[in-house]
Design a protein around this motif. Structure first.
Motif, short mmCIF file in Angstrom:
data_model
loop_
_atom_site.label_atom_id
_atom_site.label_comp_id
_atom_site.label_asym_id
_atom_site.label_seq_id
_atom_site.Cartn_x
_atom_site.Cartn_y
_atom_site.Cartn_z
N GLU A 336 0.81 -1.21 0.00
CA GLU A 336 0.00 0.00 0.00
C GLU A 336 0.85 1.26 0.00
O GLU A 336 0.44 2.29 -0.52
CB GLU A 336 -0.93 0.00 1.22
CG GLU A 336 -2.07 -1.01 1.12
CD GLU A 336 -2.92 -1.02 2.37
OE1 GLU A 336 -2.52 -0.38 3.37
OE2 GLU A 336 -3.99 -1.68 2.35
N ASN A 337 2.06 1.19 0.57
CA ASN A 337 2.92 2.36 0.68
C ASN A 337 4.10 2.30 -0.29
O ASN A 337 5.06 3.07 -0.14
CB ASN A 337 3.43 2.49 2.11
CG ASN A 337 2.34 2.86 3.09
OD1 ASN A 337 1.99 4.02 3.25
ND2 ASN A 337 1.78 1.84 3.76
N ASN A 338 4.02 1.38 -1.26
CA ASN A 338 5.06 1.24 -2.29
C ASN A 338 6.45 1.10 -1.68
O ASN A 338 7.43 1.73 -2.12
CB ASN A 338 5.03 2.44 -3.25
CG ASN A 338 5.68 2.11 -4.58
OD1 ASN A 338 5.50 1.01 -5.11
ND2 ASN A 338 6.43 3.04 -5.13
N VAL A 339 6.55 0.27 -0.67
CA VAL A 339 7.83 0.00 0.00
C VAL A 339 8.67 -0.92 -0.87
O VAL A 339 8.17 -1.91 -1.43
CB VAL A 339 7.58 -0.63 1.39
CG1 VAL A 339 8.88 -1.17 1.98
CG2 VAL A 339 6.95 0.39 2.32
N THR A 340 9.94 -0.60 -0.99
CA THR A 340 10.82 -1.44 -1.81
C THR A 340 11.67 -2.39 -0.97
O THR A 340 12.10 -3.42 -1.46
CB THR A 340 11.77 -0.55 -2.64
OG1 THR A 340 12.48 0.34 -1.76
CG2 THR A 340 10.98 0.27 -3.65
N GLN A 341 11.91 -2.05 0.29
CA GLN A 341 12.69 -2.91 1.18
C GLN A 341 12.04 -3.01 2.55
O GLN A 341 11.65 -1.98 3.13
CB GLN A 341 14.13 -2.39 1.36
CG GLN A 341 15.02 -2.59 0.15
CD GLN A 341 15.11 -1.36 -0.72
OE1 GLN A 341 14.56 -0.34 -0.35
NE2 GLN A 341 15.77 -1.46 -1.85
N ILE A 342 11.90 -4.22 3.05
CA ILE A 342 11.41 -4.45 4.41
C ILE A 342 12.60 -4.86 5.27
O ILE A 342 13.36 -5.75 4.90
CB ILE A 342 10.33 -5.55 4.43
CG1 ILE A 342 9.13 -5.16 3.58
CG2 ILE A 342 9.90 -5.83 5.87
CD1 ILE A 342 8.06 -6.23 3.51
N ILE A 343 12.75 -4.21 6.41
CA ILE A 343 13.85 -4.52 7.33
C ILE A 343 13.27 -5.21 8.55
O ILE A 343 12.37 -4.67 9.22
CB ILE A 343 14.62 -3.24 7.75
CG1 ILE A 343 15.35 -2.64 6.55
CG2 ILE A 343 15.61 -3.56 8.85
CD1 ILE A 343 14.59 -1.62 5.77
N ILE A 372 9.40 -7.43 -3.27
CA ILE A 372 9.92 -6.59 -2.20
C ILE A 372 11.17 -7.25 -1.61
O ILE A 372 11.15 -8.44 -1.26
CB ILE A 372 8.87 -6.40 -1.09
CG1 ILE A 372 7.57 -5.85 -1.67
CG2 ILE A 372 9.39 -5.47 0.00
CD1 ILE A 372 6.43 -5.76 -0.68
N ASP A 373 12.24 -6.48 -1.50
CA ASP A 373 13.47 -7.00 -0.89
C ASP A 373 13.31 -7.04 0.62
O ASP A 373 12.69 -6.17 1.23
CB ASP A 373 14.66 -6.11 -1.25
CG ASP A 373 14.90 -6.07 -2.75
OD1 ASP A 373 14.57 -7.06 -3.43
OD2 ASP A 373 15.41 -5.04 -3.25
N VAL A 374 13.88 -8.07 1.23
CA VAL A 374 13.82 -8.23 2.68
C VAL A 374 15.24 -8.21 3.24
O VAL A 374 16.08 -9.02 2.85
CB VAL A 374 13.10 -9.53 3.10
CG1 VAL A 374 13.07 -9.67 4.62
CG2 VAL A 374 11.68 -9.56 2.53
N TYR A 375 15.51 -7.23 4.13
CA TYR A 375 16.80 -7.16 4.80
C TYR A 375 16.66 -7.78 6.19
O TYR A 375 15.77 -7.40 6.96
CB TYR A 375 17.25 -5.71 4.96
CG TYR A 375 17.68 -5.01 3.69
CD1 TYR A 375 17.67 -5.68 2.47
CD2 TYR A 375 18.08 -3.68 3.70
CE1 TYR A 375 18.05 -5.04 1.31
CE2 TYR A 375 18.46 -3.03 2.54
CZ TYR A 375 18.44 -3.72 1.33
OH TYR A 375 18.82 -3.08 0.19
N ILE A 376 17.54 -8.74 6.50
CA ILE A 376 17.53 -9.38 7.82
C ILE A 376 18.73 -8.87 8.59
O ILE A 376 19.88 -9.07 8.17
CB ILE A 376 17.58 -10.91 7.69
CG1 ILE A 376 16.41 -11.39 6.82
CG2 ILE A 376 17.53 -11.56 9.07
CD1 ILE A 376 16.50 -12.84 6.44
N VAL A 377 18.46 -8.20 9.68
CA VAL A 377 19.52 -7.54 10.45
C VAL A 377 19.69 -8.25 11.78
O VAL A 377 18.71 -8.46 12.51
CB VAL A 377 19.17 -6.05 10.67
CG1 VAL A 377 20.29 -5.36 11.45
CG2 VAL A 377 18.93 -5.36 9.34
N GLY A 378 20.92 -8.61 12.09
CA GLY A 378 21.21 -9.23 13.38
C GLY A 378 21.54 -8.18 14.41
O GLY A 378 21.50 -6.97 14.17
#
Length: 886
Positions: A336-343, A372-378
């Protein structure tokens, strides 16, 4: 995605169709947008108009400011131009857009320059953009121009950058409602070159402009603002288009980050990491929390609140969504918000939970994220407090519920044990199954339901399945029945619990929606600041069960130390200073915050786009912090209240501005009129008096008589002016009191005529008075002055030798006095304005303050009478006065 998910929402579809139909009836607005004057907005607009005309579009020019630029004037050739409307203001003729002529002509496209322009007083609308909206509402397209500094939210920033106060602005909503915005952009160096060549202003003015507003640094900043506003608009247009067309695919036209926030100590690091990434890539970002309806501890609620406060401080756009499916909700919010990356943070679940089949949120997110790209942060391993295996198993019910579930199973088991020989052990399993299935309907969560299913299965096996009092099962059919019972009990119980949870979830959402609806409805019905305050306090108190104190601005536009009367609690001076701190710093403070936490309440500044409008204080019962979902709803309440307060403050400001404008207009008119009226007789008196310095003149008796007559006329003129001003002051103050007594109307008529005998010398006067008119009560002095003023008006606006007729008669218990002349009469436009203060008929000889007829009307109406002016059929004007005789 299943068929249900793909099906469009009927309500949304209907609303979309209605909006499309509404938009189809209105004209389209196109704004040619630039950083400042001289970039070529008008030129580009006229080029577009010429192109539209060549394409067969019916184009007219409503108003264009060419500033005598030859290239711009050439583009007007061949375009039909609507003549401008002339408006007189302060003795000067101004030209404005002729709105009525445009609407009557009804072209397909009209060109109107300088959208932010303020219209001359006397126009239909105060601002030109209001003219444009009326044209759009009539189905006519409009091309117009606008500079970035004229947008309301940017005006203060421009003032800080350039030092120039921007007085003509348009609301941001005008820019947002435009159907199309075309950016007209040139480099600062190119604009400065155009200035030096005299293509923007005259050479002398260009030199001054370069030294002030048009410095290269200023132009660079303005250009950046214009580019950013256009880019932001395009981004919102893209999101609206995708929503309208129900496009779920992510279009990576620009970078946009979304961080998932949870009650985890890792979320703070995740938020900071996202902020650094967004800053380095110069893009926007948002923080999302999914409220799934699960119970979480008070400690975790505080942690969520802290994480959101951190996200706000770092500039994130905050979004909260409600959904049982966390992964689905995150993906929906991203689309809905045209997000390109999810963290998201790295999952730290226990290994035995994964082996038990618990779904990994990160794995599901990666699987279902699509484009949508997904960033996984430790992050560093921390103590996650209440986030443990108990939460993952969702044992969230109180221990009392577990004990009660076991007690219910025990009671059902005892009952079944007494009757199982009559009903059979197979029927016992059905009774146990019914018990487990009904438990979720009585607010038993998944944990107690699971325990009940387990205990009932074991009890059925041990006490009822042969052989009794053992867990051994000899018959294959009994073993299969036991296994099937356990599975059915678990599945049925959990499904029922899930349905019950969904029901509670929907009710909570409906409750919040109704609360917002009621607040919005009440606020929209409020007519002033007091009603807004009362409505706000009432709704917050009722929905959140809290005490509320409200501080608004006083007449000096500073926060008032006295709380509004609608407030439900009071505070001391020390607490007031905390509320004042919230107002001055535009930050929340007080209890449950990191700023002045020892306060007795939490204080929220009511921040609008440009300034703070007040402070709202919340004191909870038993000093317990609001739940997270309540806090989110309260923030929404405050935003709605602030918007309504801003509307009321703007209404008051508009009224004050109108009063100031009218007062200034009145002052100027009064000053101009009085200065002229004083100057003429004073000059006459001074000139006449100076002539007496000559002894020869004093010896000339005829000369002396003539001079004394001129002095007398001038003195009477001065006296009339002073009397008019005093009379108007009495009328305006409302302290005018009648001194009524019995009088003869003939005495009144001849008395007024005698007072004006010098002025009436060169006019033919006829007086007709009906015989035997009885005496009646009136204030002789006031009515004489009213008649003098009307008679003097007839003398002033008719030529010498004209006839003036005074007729007096009775009619239905009223005395009717008519004063007629055979002059040129009045125009249709003039008649309704004759009795207005300071109004003088245009293009007439100088002299007079424009107060005479207004005063006459006031005196006559004070007698409960009436006066009107009309044109005679035979030529000339007639004033008719009606006075009650009883």
């Amino acid at each position: 995605m299943n068929a249900t998910e793909e099906r469009p929402n009927p309500d949304s579809l209907l609303e979309s169709i209605k909006q499309e139909e509404l938009n189809a009836q209105k004209g389209k607005l196109k704004i040619f947008f630039g950083m400042c004057a001289g970039v070529g907005k008008t030129y580009t607009m006229l080029e577009a108009a010429q192109t539209a005309k060549r394409d067969g579009v019916d184009v007219v020019v409503g108003l264009v400011e060419t500033h005598k630029r030859k290239e711009t004037e050439e583009l007007l050739e061949g375009l039909e131009q609507i003549p401008l409307k002339e408006i007189e203001y302060r003795g000067t003729i101004f030209k404005e857009t002729d709105l009525d002529a445009i609407l009557k002509r009804k072209p397909k496209l009209v060109i109107i320059d300088e959208l932010a322009h303020t219209n001359i007083p006397g126009s239909r609308h105060v601002k030109r953009f209001q003219d444009v909206f009326e044209i759009l509402n009539n189905g006519i397209d409009v091309y117009t121009t606008l500079n970035v500094q004229h947008i309301e939210s940017r005006a203060e920033t421009v003032r800080q950058i350039t030092g120039s106060v921007i007085r003509e602005t348009v609301p941001d909503s005008v820019f947002e409602k435009a159907d199309e915005v075309e950016l007209v952009d040139i480099t600062p160096d190119e604009l400065l070159k155009r200035l030096s060549e005299g293509k923007v202003y005259a050479p002398e003015r260009s030199k001054q402009a370069v030294q002030n507003f048009f410095r290269k640094g200023n132009l660079t900043a303005l250009r950046e603002m214009a580019l950013r506003m256009t880019a932001e608009r395009v981004d919102w247009q893209l999101r609206d288009y995708k929503t309208e067309k129900r496009i779920d695919a992510i279009w990576k036209s620009s970078q946009r980050f979304m961080v998932a926030v949870s009650p985890s100590p890792y979320s703070a690091d995740l938020i900071r990491w996202t902020r650094r990434l967004a800053y380095s890539m110069e893009t926007s970002w948002l923080a999302v929390y999914v409220e799934s309806g699960q119970r979480i501890s008070e400690e975790n609620r505080e942690l969520i609140q802290k994480n959101f406060n951190l996200a706000r401080e770092l500039g994130a756009e905050i979004i909260t969504v409600s959904d049982k499916d966390v992964v689905g909700a995150l993906i929906k919010a991203a689309k809905e918000n045209n997000v390109t990356q999810i963290i998201v943070g790295k999952t730290r679940e226990k290994k035995f939970l994964k082996l038990a089949g618990h779904h990994d949120i990160v794995e599901r997110l990666i699987k279902n994220s699509g484009d949508i790209d997904v960033y996984i942060v430790g992050g560093d391993k921390k103590d996650e407090g209440n986030i443990s295996w108990k939460n993952y198993l969702r044992f969230q019910s109180s221990w009392l519920r577990y004990q009660l579930a076991m007690l219910i199973v025990l009671i059902v088991g005892i009952f079944c044990y007494t009757v199982y020989k009559d009903i059979g052990y197979q029927t016992v399993s059905l009774l146990f199954l019914l018990t487990v299935s009904l438990m979720p309907l009585f607010n038993f969560g998944p944990g107690p339901t699971f325990i009940a299913a387990l205990l009932s299965a074991l009890s059925w096996n041990f006490f009822f399945i042969p052989p009794q009092y053992t867990f051994h099962i000899y018959k294959v059919e009994d073993a299969l029945m036991f296994v099937m019972y356990f599975i059915v009990a678990i599945v049925t119980g959990f499904l029922t619990a899930r349905i019950r949870s969904q029901e509670i979830f929907v009710k909570q959402r409906e409750k919040r929606t109704n609360a917002l609806y009621n607040l919005t409805k009440d606020l929209s019905a409020a007519n002033d600041l007091n009603e807004v305050a009362e409505v706000s306090v009432k709704n917050i108190t009722q929905h959140f069960d809290v005490d509320v104190i409200l501080f608004l601005l006083n007449q000096e536009k500073k926060i008032s130390p006295a709380s509004h009367l609608a407030s439900t609690f009071s505070i001391d001076d020390g607490e007031w200073r905390i509320a004042q701190w919230a107002y001055l710093n535009k930050q929340k403070c007080g209890m449950f915050t990191n700023t002045l936490p020892l306060a007795v309440a939490t204080y929220y500044p009511l921040n609008s786009l440009r300034n703070s409008l007040g402070v709202l204080g919340i004191r909870t019962k038993n000093d317990q912090q609001l739940l997270f979902d309540q806090q989110v709803l309260l923030d929404t309440f405050i935003a709605q209240i602030t918007t309504t307060l801003e509307r009321e403050y703007l209404n008051e400001l508009a009224k004050e501005s109108l009063v100031v404008s009218e007062s200034e207009k009145l002052y100027k008119t009064l000053f101009n009129s009085i200065s002229h009226e004083l100057k003429t007789p004073i000059t006459t008196i001074i000139s006449a008096a100076s002539s007496f310095n000559s002894e020869e003149n004093l010896k000339n008796e005829n000369f002396v008589k003539r001079i004394l007559k001129e002095i007398n006329i001038a003195a009477e003129r001065l006296n009339r002016l002073v009397e008019n001003l005093l009379d108007m002051a009495r009328l305006e103050s409302g302290v005018l009191k009648l001194k009524s007594d019995w009088h003869d109307i003939s005495d009144l008529i001849y008395g007024a005529v005698n007072r004006l005998k010098n002025e009436l010398t060169n006019h033919k006067l006829t007086i007709e008075i009906q015989k035997e008119i009885k005496l009646f009560k009136f204030d002789y002095g006031l009515m004489e002055q009213a008649l003098i003023n009307i008679l003097h008006n007839s003398v002033t606006y008719t030529k010498e030798g004209s006839e003036i007729l005074i007729n007096v008669k009775t009619e239905n218990d009223s005395c009717v006095i008519s004063i007629a002349d055979n002059g040129s009469g009045f125009t249709v436009e003039t008649l309704p304005k004759l009795f207005q203060k300071f109004y003088r008929v245009p293009q007439t000889k100088t002299g007079g303050t424009g107060l005479g007829l207004s005063i006459a009307k006031g005196f006559i109406e004070a007698h409960k009478g009436s006066v009107k002016a009309e044109n005679r059929e035979t030529g000339g004007a007639i004033f008719t006065i009606k006075l009650p005789m009883n």
